[in-house]
Design an enzyme around this catalytic site. Structure first.
Site, mmCIF file in Angstrom:
data_model
loop_
_atom_site.group_PDB
_atom_site.id
_atom_site.type_symbol
_atom_site.label_atom_id
_atom_site.label_comp_id
_atom_site.label_asym_id
_atom_site.label_seq_id
_atom_site.Cartn_x
_atom_site.Cartn_y
_atom_site.Cartn_z
ATOM 1 N N GLY A 1 12.020 32.874 -23.149
ATOM 2 C CA GLY A 1 12.749 32.179 -24.202
ATOM 3 C C GLY A 1 12.399 32.726 -25.583
ATOM 4 N N CYS B 1 -10.236 19.573 -26.293
ATOM 5 C CA CYS B 1 -9.602 18.590 -27.177
ATOM 6 C C CYS B 1 -8.085 18.677 -27.008
ATOM 7 C CB CYS B 1 -10.013 18.851 -28.625
ATOM 8 S SG CYS B 1 -9.587 17.524 -29.774
ATOM 9 N N ASP C 1 -3.294 27.244 -35.601
ATOM 10 C CA ASP C 1 -2.204 26.971 -34.670
ATOM 11 C C ASP C 1 -2.273 25.510 -34.251
ATOM 12 O OD1 ASP C 1 -4.316 26.813 -32.884
ATOM 13 O OD2 ASP C 1 -3.409 28.129 -31.385
ATOM 14 N N ARG D 1 -9.029 39.332 -24.628
ATOM 15 C CA ARG D 1 -10.335 39.073 -25.239
ATOM 16 C C ARG D 1 -11.326 40.201 -24.977
ATOM 17 N NH1 ARG D 1 -10.678 32.634 -23.667
ATOM 18 N NH2 ARG D 1 -9.369 31.921 -25.397
ATOM 19 N N GLN E 1 4.052 29.501 -28.628
ATOM 20 C CA GLN E 1 4.855 28.465 -27.951
ATOM 21 C C GLN E 1 4.974 28.721 -26.449
ATOM 22 O OE1 GLN E 1 8.068 29.148 -30.873
ATOM 23 N NE2 GLN E 1 8.007 26.971 -31.278
ATOM 24 N N GLU F 1 -0.488 37.788 -28.815
ATOM 25 C CA GLU F 1 -0.178 36.685 -29.726
ATOM 26 C C GLU F 1 1.319 36.419 -29.800
ATOM 27 O OE1 GLU F 1 -2.236 34.631 -30.841
ATOM 28 O OE2 GLU F 1 -4.067 35.702 -30.348
ATOM 29 N N TYR G 1 -0.471 32.815 -38.941
ATOM 30 C CA TYR G 1 -1.329 32.682 -37.764
ATOM 31 C C TYR G 1 -1.546 34.028 -37.064
ATOM 32 C CZ TYR G 1 -2.515 32.209 -32.910
ATOM 33 O OH TYR G 1 -3.114 32.404 -31.689
#
Length: 363
Positions: free
Chosen positions: A83, A194, A140, A27, A44, A39, A122
Site C-alpha cells: 500500500g 509500551c 515516530d 540493525r 505505517q 525505514e 523521522y
C-alpha cells in the site's frame, strides 16, 4: 510536562534494549542505503509485514545505483501489497536523485537528508543517527507514546504544533555518545513493551516513575484527535476479455494507485450500477456491450485505505471482437495475456480478483 527529563532515562532504556531487542537485518549495518530502504518500507507497516519486502528489495537492488536503474513498473510490482504506493514512487525517484545529484553517495547530515524527496524529519533522523551517529532524535508513533506516558505529555500528537514539544524533549534525552542505540531503543520499547493497547506495565523499568501508570492514564495517553471519517467510493470494473487477453490500463496521477494497472473503471455514488448511464458511456467510447453482460457479480471486494473505503464489483465481459486502436487510445486500454498481467504492478484489490478468478498463471 509533569515529569522532568533525567539522564537516567537514556541509560535505562538502552539497558532494556540490549536485553530485549529483536534481531532485524537493518540493525546489522551502517549502510545508509539499506537503513533508508528499511525505514521507507516500515513507515505505517508492521515489522512482520515489512521484513519480507525489505529482504526482497535488498536482494533485487543491493545498491542505490541498481534501484535507480530499475524500471518503475518493476519497483511497484515488488512493492505490491504494502500500500501507500507514493512511497515506492518517491523511493525510486530519490534513488535516482542520489545517483545523479550526489554521485551515488548518501548525504551524511540530517539537514541535507531532508532535501531528498519523501524523506521527512523521522526518516532523516533515523538515517543520520543509525548510519552516521549524528545526535538527532527520531520521532515516530512509538516514541510519541513512550514520551507521552512516561513524562505525562497531554499535547494532541495529531496537532502539528505538538511535534515541537515532543521533539524538544526527545532532543534533551538523547545521549551524544550513543544516539543510534538510543533511537533504536526508544522505538523498540514502544513497539514491544509500551504498546498501544496492552502495555507490559508490570515488568516496565519505568513503572515507578511513569506518569501515566501512576495516575491511571495509560489508556488515555497519548492524546490523539480522531481522523476524519473515510470517504466511501464505489468502483464498477469492466473486465473486457478477447481471445484470452484482458484489457487493462495504467492509472494516472491525481488519484489513488498512481502507476498501477486496473481495468476499465466506472465509478458511481452507490453499489447499484446505473446500467443505462454505463452503456451510453461505453457506446460513446466505441465499446458496444449488451445489457445482459452486466448482471450483478456474485462477489464484491472491499479495500480500506487510510482515508477511503473502496467497494468494487467486477463484470467479466467476453468480447466478440478486438477493440480498435483508436478505442484503445481513447480509453487508455491495452490487451495483456495472463503471463503479462502477472508482471504488472496492481492494487491488491485487483490482484485478489485475478486470483479468485484463476486468471493469474501461478495458481
Amino acid at each position: 510536562m509533569e515529569n522532568k527529563p533525567s539522564p537516567l532515562f537514556a541509560q535505562t532504556i538502552i539497558d532494556w534494549y540490549q536485553r530485549h531487542k529483536r534481531a532485524l537485518p537493518w540493525r546489522d549495518t551502517t549502510d545508509p542505503y539499506l537503513i533508508w530502504l528499511s525505514e521507507v518500507i516500515l513507515q505505517q507497516t508492521r515489522v512482520a509485514q515489512g521484513l519480507p519486502y525489505f529482504r526482497r528489495f535488498a536482494e533485487a537492488y543491493p545498491t542505490v545505483q541498481q534501484l535507480a536503474a530499475a524500471p518503475q513498473d518493476e519497483v511497484l510490482r515488488l512493492w505490491q501489497g504494502l500500500g501507500y504506493y507514493s512511497r515506492a514512487r518517491n523511493m525510486h525517484h530519490t534513488a535516482q536523485q542520489i545517483v545523479q545529484e550526489y554521485g551515488s553517495v548518501f548525504p551524511s547530515r540530517y539537514e541535507e537528508l531532508l532535501k531528498l524527496r519523501g524523506v521527512g524529519g523521522y526518516t532523516a533522523a533515523a538515517i543520520a543517527s543509525f548510519a552516521f551517529r549524528e545526535k538527532v532524535a527520531v520521532l515516530d508513533g512509538n516514541v510519541f507514546r513512550v514520551l507521552a506516558r512516561v513524562f505525562g505529555l497531554s499535547d494532541d500528537i495529531a496537532a502539528p504544533a505538538s511535534r515541537k514539544v515532543f521533539q524538544q524533549l526527545a532532543n534533551e534525552l538523547i545521549p551524544a555518545n550513543a544516539p543510534d542505540t538510543f533511537n533504536q531503543a526508544i522505538m523498540e520499547f514502544g513497539a514491544i513493551q509500551c504498546t498501544p493497547v496492552m502495555p507490559d506495565c508490570l515488568f516496565c523499568p519505568f513503572q515507578q516513575s511513569c506518569f501515566a501508570f501512576n495516575h491511571g492514564l495509560v489508556q488515555e495517553l497519548p492524546v490523539k484527535s480522531k481522523a476524519k471519517a473515510a470517504r466511501a467510493r464505489f468502483f464498477h470494473y469492466m473486465v473486457f476479455v478477447h481471445d484470452g487477453e484482458y484489457y487493462m490500463r495504467k492509472r494516472l496521477s491525481g488519484d489513488i494507485w498512481e502507476g498501477l494497472y486496473d481495468f476499465y473503471l466506472h465509478e458511481s455514488d452507490s453499489k447499484t450500477l446505473d446500467t443505462a448511464r454505463l452503456l451510453k458511456e461505453l457506446n460513446d467510447a466505441g465499446i458496444a456491450v449488451e445489457e445482459s453482460h452486466l448482471l450483478a457479480p456474485r462477489k464484491e471486494y472491499k479495500h480500506v485505505l487510510s482515508h477511503q473505503k473502496i467497494t468494487a464489483r467486477f463484470y467479466l465481459i467476453q468480447l466478440d471482437f478486438r477493440l480498435k486502436e483508436e478505442v484503445l487510445q481513447e480509453a487508455r486500454l491495452a490487451p495483456y495475456s495472463s503471463e503479462k498481467i502477472e508482471a504488472l504492478p496492481k492494487p491488491i484489490l485487483i490482484d485478489s480478483y485475478l486470483k479468485d478468478e484463476k486468471i493469474l498463471l501461478n495458481l
